[in-house]
Write a protein that holds these residues in place. Structure first.
Motif, short mmCIF file in Angstrom:
data_model
loop_
_atom_site.label_atom_id
_atom_site.label_comp_id
_atom_site.label_asym_id
_atom_site.label_seq_id
_atom_site.Cartn_x
_atom_site.Cartn_y
_atom_site.Cartn_z
N LEU A 78 0.83 -1.20 0.00
CA LEU A 78 0.00 0.00 0.00
C LEU A 78 0.86 1.25 0.00
CD1 LEU A 78 -2.71 1.48 0.23
CD2 LEU A 78 -2.57 1.17 2.72
N ALA A 79 1.88 1.27 0.84
CA ALA A 79 2.77 2.44 0.91
C ALA A 79 3.44 2.69 -0.44
CB ALA A 79 3.81 2.24 2.00
N ALA A 80 3.89 1.62 -1.08
CA ALA A 80 4.55 1.76 -2.38
C ALA A 80 3.57 2.28 -3.43
CB ALA A 80 5.15 0.43 -2.81
N MET A 81 2.34 1.78 -3.41
CA MET A 81 1.34 2.21 -4.38
C MET A 81 0.97 3.68 -4.17
SD MET A 81 -1.07 -1.23 -4.37
CE MET A 81 -2.16 -0.74 -5.71
N VAL A 82 0.80 4.07 -2.92
CA VAL A 82 0.46 5.46 -2.64
C VAL A 82 1.60 6.38 -3.07
CG1 VAL A 82 0.00 7.13 -0.81
CG2 VAL A 82 -1.13 4.91 -0.77
N GLU A 83 2.83 5.95 -2.85
CA GLU A 83 3.98 6.76 -3.26
C GLU A 83 4.00 6.94 -4.77
OE1 GLU A 83 8.44 6.94 -1.72
OE2 GLU A 83 8.04 5.10 -2.86
N ARG A 84 3.73 5.88 -5.52
CA ARG A 84 3.73 6.00 -6.99
C ARG A 84 2.59 6.89 -7.46
NH1 ARG A 84 4.83 0.39 -6.57
NH2 ARG A 84 2.72 -0.18 -7.20
N ARG A 85 1.44 6.76 -6.83
CA ARG A 85 0.31 7.60 -7.23
C ARG A 85 0.57 9.06 -6.90
NH1 ARG A 85 -2.61 9.75 -10.50
NH2 ARG A 85 -4.73 10.35 -9.95
N ALA A 86 1.11 9.33 -5.71
CA ALA A 86 1.41 10.70 -5.31
C ALA A 86 2.47 11.33 -6.20
CB ALA A 86 1.85 10.73 -3.85
N ALA A 87 3.32 10.50 -6.80
CA ALA A 87 4.35 11.00 -7.70
C ALA A 87 3.82 11.29 -9.10
CB ALA A 87 5.50 10.01 -7.79
N GLY A 88 2.54 10.96 -9.35
CA GLY A 88 1.92 11.30 -10.62
C GLY A 88 1.64 10.15 -11.56
#
Length: 261
Positions: free
Chosen positions: A41-51
């Motif tokens: 989840l943390a990795a997915m949120v990081e990728r989404r927040a990066a655009g």
């Protein structure tokens, strides 16, 4: 990398909202339901927040009630294009022969043939990543070829195609830079850039369509409202009978060209 406790919806929403995600609550719910544990989840949120586009983060997009696999670098099927699929379904005869050009993830062909028992599906795209993705989505419903427009299709299809889907790129070259970063940066330019007025690829499809369509068969393409008149002219000049259908609900414009019987 930020870590999230299991099912911490509020923390995910806060992070996504801070990154400018307009539909942060909806996206957070999808990420939570897809992630296999807090670390993912943390990795997915990081990728989404990066655009990165949400669909590339999830690995899938919802389209016509199907879960369509969408790999990074592959064009994400737009929900408005469901309107085109609906128009195609209304035109398709029993046991239709369907061709999906510029198929991308294969979403259109997969969705249409899912509603047409006995349909014969052939799809093609020039992008190797798209072809790999489309083969997963189409599965045993049909065959996916790699190549430019009609070039890789079996010659035996000439004069037999009942429904020709062509979700061609139609953004004018000068407008590509104005697209949202999700599309401009993360989707292949070949799937977006339609040339000077946005209709270059559509004209190439129209020029050959009549020789592939069965009598009474139809080509369906998406366009912007301001392109519709020129698109109709191109179809008419290629021997097809053109018409335009518009959905205000989906903000979608579909141009249809039918081969005379």
């Amino acid at each position: 990398m930020q870590e999230f406790p299991p099912l911490d919806l509020s923390a995910v929403v806060t992070t996504l909202r801070a990154a400018g995600c307009v539909f942060a609550e909806d996206e957070a719910g999808l990420l939570l339901s897809t992630a296999d544990g807090p670390a993912e989840l943390a990795a997915m949120v990081e990728r989404r927040a990066a655009g990165l586009p949400l669909e590339h983060v999830l690995g899938w997009a919802e389209f016509c009630g199907l879960r369509i696999a969408v790999d990074p670098g592959v064009f994400v099927p737009r929900r408005r294009t469901e309107f085109l699929v609906g128009q195609a379904a209304a035109l398709a005869p029993e046991r239709a022969v369907v061709v999906d050009l510029c198929c991308g993830s294969g979403a259109l062909g997969a969705a249409l043939t899912a509603s047409l028992p006995g349909a014969e599906l052939h799809a093609a795209d020039v992008e190797p990543a798209a072809v790999r993705c489309a083969r997963r989505n189409v599965g045993d419903r049909g065959t996916v070829y790699e190549g430019d427009l009609f070039e890789p299709l079996p010659r035996s299809l000439r004069g037999r195609v009942d429904v020709l889907l062509a979700n061609v790129p139609y953004v004018p070259t000068g407008d590509v830079a104005l697209l949202p970063p999700e599309a401009r940066i993360h989707e292949p330019r070949v799937a977006l850039d339609g040339g000077g007025d946005g209709l270059d690829v559509m004209r190439r499809v129209a020029a050959e369509a009549a020789s592939w369509l069965a009598p009474g068969g139809s080509l369906l393409v998406e366009a912007s409202e301001r392109q519709a008149a020129r698109a109709q002219e191109a179809l008419r000049g290629s021997g097809l009978i053109p018409r335009v259908v518009v959905s205000e609900e989906w903000y979608a414009t579909v141009v249809i060209g039918t081969r005379p019987r």
